[in-house]
Design a protein around this motif. Structure first.
Motif, mmCIF file in Angstrom:
data_model
loop_
_atom_site.group_PDB
_atom_site.id
_atom_site.type_symbol
_atom_site.label_atom_id
_atom_site.label_comp_id
_atom_site.label_asym_id
_atom_site.label_seq_id
_atom_site.Cartn_x
_atom_site.Cartn_y
_atom_site.Cartn_z
ATOM 1 N N ASN A 1 0.812 -1.215 0.000
ATOM 2 C CA ASN A 1 0.000 0.000 0.000
ATOM 3 C C ASN A 1 0.850 1.271 0.000
ATOM 4 O O ASN A 1 0.308 2.374 -0.034
ATOM 5 N N ARG A 2 2.162 1.121 0.031
ATOM 6 C CA ARG A 2 3.042 2.294 0.085
ATOM 7 C C ARG A 2 3.493 2.686 -1.315
ATOM 8 O O ARG A 2 3.835 1.843 -2.128
ATOM 9 N N LEU A 3 3.501 3.954 -1.554
ATOM 10 C CA LEU A 3 3.936 4.483 -2.844
ATOM 11 C C LEU A 3 5.426 4.792 -2.732
ATOM 12 O O LEU A 3 5.817 5.754 -2.076
ATOM 13 N N VAL A 4 6.266 3.966 -3.353
ATOM 14 C CA VAL A 4 7.707 4.136 -3.234
ATOM 15 C C VAL A 4 8.408 4.254 -4.578
ATOM 16 O O VAL A 4 9.545 4.720 -4.639
ATOM 17 N N ASN A 5 7.773 3.860 -5.662
ATOM 18 C CA ASN A 5 8.378 3.901 -6.979
ATOM 19 C C ASN A 5 8.514 5.353 -7.442
ATOM 20 O O ASN A 5 7.537 6.106 -7.465
ATOM 21 N N ARG A 6 9.734 5.751 -7.813
ATOM 22 C CA ARG A 6 9.986 7.140 -8.175
ATOM 23 C C ARG A 6 9.169 7.598 -9.379
ATOM 24 O O ARG A 6 8.688 8.732 -9.415
ATOM 25 N N SER A 7 9.016 6.741 -10.353
ATOM 26 C CA SER A 7 8.247 7.144 -11.543
ATOM 27 C C SER A 7 6.767 7.311 -11.195
ATOM 28 O O SER A 7 6.102 8.203 -11.727
ATOM 29 N N HIS A 8 6.252 6.496 -10.280
ATOM 30 C CA HIS A 8 4.857 6.649 -9.856
ATOM 31 C C HIS A 8 4.685 7.928 -9.034
ATOM 32 O O HIS A 8 3.664 8.618 -9.160
ATOM 33 N N ILE A 9 5.668 8.244 -8.200
ATOM 34 C CA ILE A 9 5.606 9.478 -7.406
ATOM 35 C C ILE A 9 5.645 10.688 -8.330
ATOM 36 O O ILE A 9 4.867 11.636 -8.173
ATOM 37 N N ARG A 10 6.521 10.653 -9.322
ATOM 38 C CA ARG A 10 6.606 11.751 -10.290
ATOM 39 C C ARG A 10 5.281 11.900 -11.031
ATOM 40 O O ARG A 10 4.779 13.010 -11.233
ATOM 41 N N MET A 11 4.697 10.770 -11.439
ATOM 42 C CA MET A 11 3.417 10.795 -12.145
ATOM 43 C C MET A 11 2.326 11.394 -11.246
ATOM 44 O O MET A 11 1.499 12.182 -11.710
ATOM 45 N N LEU A 12 2.334 11.055 -9.955
ATOM 46 C CA LEU A 12 1.340 11.583 -9.019
ATOM 47 C C LEU A 12 1.419 13.099 -8.932
ATOM 48 O O LEU A 12 0.406 13.792 -9.031
ATOM 49 N N PHE A 13 2.622 13.637 -8.782
ATOM 50 C CA PHE A 13 2.764 15.078 -8.605
ATOM 51 C C PHE A 13 2.610 15.850 -9.912
ATOM 52 O O PHE A 13 2.220 17.012 -9.897
ATOM 53 N N GLN A 14 2.895 15.245 -11.057
ATOM 54 C CA GLN A 14 2.767 15.947 -12.333
ATOM 55 C C GLN A 14 1.358 15.867 -12.905
ATOM 56 O O GLN A 14 0.827 16.849 -13.406
ATOM 57 N N GLU A 15 0.736 14.697 -12.845
ATOM 58 C CA GLU A 15 -0.564 14.503 -13.481
ATOM 59 C C GLU A 15 -1.733 14.584 -12.506
ATOM 60 O O GLU A 15 -2.869 14.700 -12.922
ATOM 61 N N GLY A 16 -1.455 14.485 -11.215
ATOM 62 C CA GLY A 16 -2.519 14.381 -10.227
ATOM 63 C C GLY A 16 -3.216 15.681 -9.907
ATOM 64 O O GLY A 16 -2.764 16.764 -10.277
ATOM 65 N N SER A 17 -4.317 15.555 -9.201
ATOM 66 C CA SER A 17 -5.079 16.704 -8.715
ATOM 67 C C SER A 17 -4.683 16.964 -7.267
ATOM 68 O O SER A 17 -4.073 16.126 -6.614
ATOM 69 N N ILE A 18 -5.068 18.127 -6.780
ATOM 70 C CA ILE A 18 -4.712 18.487 -5.407
ATOM 71 C C ILE A 18 -5.963 18.855 -4.628
ATOM 72 O O ILE A 18 -6.891 19.466 -5.164
ATOM 73 N N LEU A 19 -5.976 18.437 -3.376
ATOM 74 C CA LEU A 19 -7.048 18.759 -2.451
ATOM 75 C C LEU A 19 -6.396 19.450 -1.263
ATOM 76 O O LEU A 19 -5.600 18.839 -0.550
ATOM 77 N N LYS A 20 -6.694 20.736 -1.073
ATOM 78 C CA LYS A 20 -6.063 21.493 0.015
ATOM 79 C C LYS A 20 -6.949 21.425 1.243
ATOM 80 O O LYS A 20 -8.113 21.792 1.207
ATOM 81 N N LEU A 21 -6.356 20.953 2.324
ATOM 82 C CA LEU A 21 -7.037 20.868 3.609
ATOM 83 C C LEU A 21 -6.224 21.647 4.629
ATOM 84 O O LEU A 21 -5.095 22.058 4.362
#
Length: 135
Positions: free
Chosen positions: A10-30
């Motif tokens: 359940n942990r996100l550790v792959n660098r390419s997946h992390i890069r994809m998350l921050f580049q393509e993902g949406s953000i929810l500010k709390l």
């Protein structure tokens, strides 16, 4: 009893997946936390993957940064069933890549504040899955 675990898959550790998350993902500010998320097909990822990070700029002490990450992990571990129940009961074709980024400036962080942020984010993801049109 076994639902409240946070195993390695359940942990996100792959660098390419992390890069994809921050580049393509949406953000929810709390409050005191920004949550990056990316909805992916279940064929690519079998489980939700989660990342917890605290900037050295916001909290200088490594001990305090580790404490904040520990509190975030604990809140997610306890409440992840909010999201997992929807994924298990429905024939959902999606999973989430999630990144919790602590943005607060407080050195002394209290668990209820982070707990509320995690619950709100999981309820938001559940809402996104519920409104997904069936194919």
């Amino acid at each position: 009893m076994g639902k409240n675990k946070f195993p390695k898959y359940n942990r996100l550790v792959n660098r390419s997946h992390i890069r994809m998350l921050f580049q393509e993902g949406s953000i929810l500010k709390l409050h005191s936390c920004s949550v990056f998320y990316l909805q992916k097909k279940k064929e690519l990822f079998l489980y939700n993957k989660v990342l917890f990070t605290v900037s050295k700029r916001s909290i200088r002490s490594a001990v305090q940064r580790n404490n904040v990450k520990r509190l975030l992990r604990e809140a997610y571990r306890i409440h992840k069933s909010i999201l997992d129940d929807v994924l298990d009961t429905t024939a959902s074709k999606f999973v989430f890549l999630i990144g919790y980024v602590y943005t607060g400036k407080e050195e002394k962080v209290h668990y209820p504040i982070l707990n509320r942020a995690v619950i709100k984010s999981l309820q938001h993801f559940r809402f996104l899955l519920d409104r997904e049109p069936p194919e």
